[in-house]
Write a protein that holds these residues in place. Structure first.
Motif, PDB file in Angstrom:
ATOM      1  N   HIS A 287       0.798  -1.333   0.063  1.00  0.00           N
ATOM      2  CA  HIS A 287      -0.014  -0.061   0.019  1.00  0.00           C
ATOM      3  C   HIS A 287       0.832   1.201  -0.059  1.00  0.00           C
ATOM      4  CE1 HIS A 287      -3.800  -1.992   1.018  1.00  0.00           C
ATOM      5  NE2 HIS A 287      -2.898  -3.229   1.601  1.00  0.00           N
ATOM      6  N   ILE A 288       0.899   1.876  -1.089  1.00  0.00           N
ATOM      7  CA  ILE A 288       1.750   3.119  -1.225  1.00  0.00           C
ATOM      8  C   ILE A 288       0.592   4.422  -0.870  1.00  0.00           C
ATOM      9  CG2 ILE A 288       3.229   4.633  -2.695  1.00  0.00           C
ATOM     10  CD1 ILE A 288       3.715   1.905  -4.361  1.00  0.00           C
ATOM     11  N   ILE A 289       1.082   4.825   0.177  1.00  0.00           N
ATOM     12  CA  ILE A 289      -0.035   6.030   0.537  1.00  0.00           C
ATOM     13  C   ILE A 289       0.569   7.407   0.549  1.00  0.00           C
ATOM     14  CG2 ILE A 289      -1.381   6.789   2.316  1.00  0.00           C
ATOM     15  CD1 ILE A 289      -1.111   4.032   3.812  1.00  0.00           C
ATOM     16  N   LYS A 290       0.026   8.374  -0.358  1.00  0.00           N
ATOM     17  CA  LYS A 290       0.414   9.532  -0.618  1.00  0.00           C
ATOM     18  C   LYS A 290      -0.073  10.706   0.059  1.00  0.00           C
ATOM     19  CE  LYS A 290       0.997  10.446  -5.216  1.00  0.00           C
ATOM     20  NZ  LYS A 290       0.859  10.329  -6.564  1.00  0.00           N
ATOM     21  N   SER A 291      -1.259  10.405   0.842  1.00  0.00           N
ATOM     22  CA  SER A 291      -1.614  11.657   1.811  1.00  0.00           C
ATOM     23  C   SER A 291      -2.218  11.098   2.921  1.00  0.00           C
ATOM     24  CB  SER A 291      -2.851  12.313   1.039  1.00  0.00           C
ATOM     25  OG  SER A 291      -3.813  11.679   0.771  1.00  0.00           O
ATOM     26  N   VAL A 292      -2.302  12.058   4.119  1.00  0.00           N
ATOM     27  CA  VAL A 292      -3.024  11.471   5.135  1.00  0.00           C
ATOM     28  C   VAL A 292      -4.472  11.134   5.143  1.00  0.00           C
ATOM     29  CG1 VAL A 292      -3.339  12.273   7.579  1.00  0.00           C
ATOM     30  CG2 VAL A 292      -1.209  12.950   6.636  1.00  0.00           C
ATOM     31  N   ALA A 293      -5.161  11.889   4.241  1.00  0.00           N
ATOM     32  CA  ALA A 293      -6.478  11.522   4.307  1.00  0.00           C
ATOM     33  C   ALA A 293      -6.771  10.145   3.536  1.00  0.00           C
ATOM     34  CB  ALA A 293      -7.039  12.575   3.032  1.00  0.00           C
ATOM     35  N   ALA A 294      -5.713   9.736   2.644  1.00  0.00           N
ATOM     36  CA  ALA A 294      -6.151   8.583   2.261  1.00  0.00           C
ATOM     37  C   ALA A 294      -5.758   7.218   3.174  1.00  0.00           C
ATOM     38  CB  ALA A 294      -5.177   8.262   1.018  1.00  0.00           C
ATOM     39  N   LEU A 295      -5.272   7.615   4.498  1.00  0.00           N
ATOM     40  CA  LEU A 295      -5.099   6.332   5.549  1.00  0.00           C
ATOM     41  C   LEU A 295      -6.194   5.573   5.915  1.00  0.00           C
ATOM     42  CD1 LEU A 295      -2.408   8.216   7.834  1.00  0.00           C
ATOM     43  CD2 LEU A 295      -2.168   6.187   6.592  1.00  0.00           C
ATOM     44  N   ASP A 296      -7.405   6.356   6.131  1.00  0.00           N
ATOM     45  CA  ASP A 296      -8.478   5.341   6.347  1.00  0.00           C
ATOM     46  C   ASP A 296      -8.763   4.313   5.538  1.00  0.00           C
ATOM     47  OD1 ASP A 296      -9.026   6.495   8.679  1.00  0.00           O
ATOM     48  OD2 ASP A 296     -10.249   8.161   7.805  1.00  0.00           O
ATOM     49  N   ASP A 297      -8.854   4.719   4.252  1.00  0.00           N
ATOM     50  CA  ASP A 297      -9.419   3.737   3.166  1.00  0.00           C
ATOM     51  C   ASP A 297      -8.408   2.742   2.948  1.00  0.00           C
ATOM     52  OD1 ASP A 297     -11.609   5.262   2.619  1.00  0.00           O
ATOM     53  OD2 ASP A 297     -10.612   6.435   0.736  1.00  0.00           O
ATOM     54  N   ALA A 298      -7.043   2.988   2.953  1.00  0.00           N
ATOM     55  CA  ALA A 298      -5.912   2.000   3.024  1.00  0.00           C
ATOM     56  C   ALA A 298      -5.953   1.188   3.980  1.00  0.00           C
ATOM     57  CB  ALA A 298      -4.536   2.939   2.626  1.00  0.00           C
ATOM     58  N   MET A 299      -5.979   1.719   5.087  1.00  0.00           N
ATOM     59  CA  MET A 299      -5.941   0.772   6.449  1.00  0.00           C
ATOM     60  C   MET A 299      -7.189  -0.188   6.833  1.00  0.00           C
ATOM     61  SD  MET A 299      -2.965   1.245   7.877  1.00  0.00           S
ATOM     62  CE  MET A 299      -2.336   1.187   6.279  1.00  0.00           C
ATOM     63  N   ALA A 300      -8.315   0.339   5.850  1.00  0.00           N
ATOM     64  CA  ALA A 300      -9.383  -0.536   5.851  1.00  0.00           C
ATOM     65  C   ALA A 300      -9.317  -1.918   5.223  1.00  0.00           C
ATOM     66  CB  ALA A 300     -10.614   0.003   5.322  1.00  0.00           C
ATOM     67  N   LEU A 301      -8.372  -1.763   4.198  1.00  0.00           N
ATOM     68  CA  LEU A 301      -7.756  -3.047   3.379  1.00  0.00           C
ATOM     69  C   LEU A 301      -6.659  -3.794   3.872  1.00  0.00           C
ATOM     70  CD1 LEU A 301      -9.043  -1.775  -0.133  1.00  0.00           C
ATOM     71  CD2 LEU A 301     -10.268  -3.286   1.456  1.00  0.00           C
ATOM     72  N   TYR A 302      -6.027  -3.273   4.823  1.00  0.00           N
ATOM     73  CA  TYR A 302      -4.717  -3.723   5.320  1.00  0.00           C
ATOM     74  C   TYR A 302      -4.673  -4.995   5.929  1.00  0.00           C
ATOM     75  CZ  TYR A 302      -0.325  -4.030   8.000  1.00  0.00           C
ATOM     76  OH  TYR A 302       0.868  -4.507   8.405  1.00  0.00           O
ATOM     77  N   SER A 303      -3.697  -5.858   5.568  1.00  0.00           N
ATOM     78  CA  SER A 303      -3.668  -7.184   6.309  1.00  0.00           C
ATOM     79  C   SER A 303      -2.389  -7.664   6.520  1.00  0.00           C
ATOM     80  CB  SER A 303      -4.379  -8.430   5.321  1.00  0.00           C
ATOM     81  OG  SER A 303      -3.149  -8.554   4.213  1.00  0.00           O
ATOM     82  N   GLU A 304      -1.964  -8.445   7.703  1.00  0.00           N
ATOM     83  CA  GLU A 304      -0.885  -8.697   8.351  1.00  0.00           C
ATOM     84  C   GLU A 304       0.388  -8.993   7.222  1.00  0.00           C
ATOM     85  OE1 GLU A 304      -1.022 -11.193  11.614  1.00  0.00           O
ATOM     86  OE2 GLU A 304      -2.414 -10.103  12.706  1.00  0.00           O
ATOM     87  N   GLN A 305      -0.148  -9.428   5.932  1.00  0.00           N
ATOM     88  CA  GLN A 305       0.881  -9.717   5.098  1.00  0.00           C
ATOM     89  C   GLN A 305       1.227  -8.657   4.177  1.00  0.00           C
ATOM     90  OE1 GLN A 305      -2.073 -11.473   5.195  1.00  0.00           O
ATOM     91  NE2 GLN A 305      -1.634 -13.082   6.045  1.00  0.00           N
TER      92      GLN A 305
END
Length: 91
Positions: free
Chosen positions: A3-21
């Motif tokens: 997950h390449i995150i470019k803005s603080v605002a995108a964290l919520d969406d990205a972390m919703a799909l984050y898994s341990e791998q």
């Protein structure tokens, strides 16, 4: 997945799909979230969170990054893309 995150605002969406791998790479303005005093720091979770050193330096954040976030250069960025067969960039 990387997950390449470019803005603080995108964290919520990205972390919703984050898994341990997965690995998370904070670039551009998202490096602000690597500061433990930032309100979004609690959203940066997992043992595989990285921040791009060039973007940290460009924003004067060198001494403000949490020790729980690994800093990497462009070579490390390439290594992450090789390690993970898929990547997703979050604006």
């Amino acid at each position: 997945m990387l997950h390449i995150i470019k803005s603080v605002a995108a964290l919520d969406d990205a972390m919703a799909l984050y898994s341990e791998q997965d690995d998370v790479l904070l670039i551009e303005d998202a490096v602000y979230a690597a500061n433990p005093q930032h309100q979004a720091f609690s959203k940066v979770k997992g043992p595989s969170v990285f921040a791009l050193q060039g973007d940290i330096d460009a924003r004067g954040m060198t001494n403000r990054i949490s020790p729980s976030v690994s800093t990497i250069g462009y070579e490390g960025f390439v290594e992450l893309t090789v390690k993970q067969d898929k990547s997703l960039t979050w604006d």
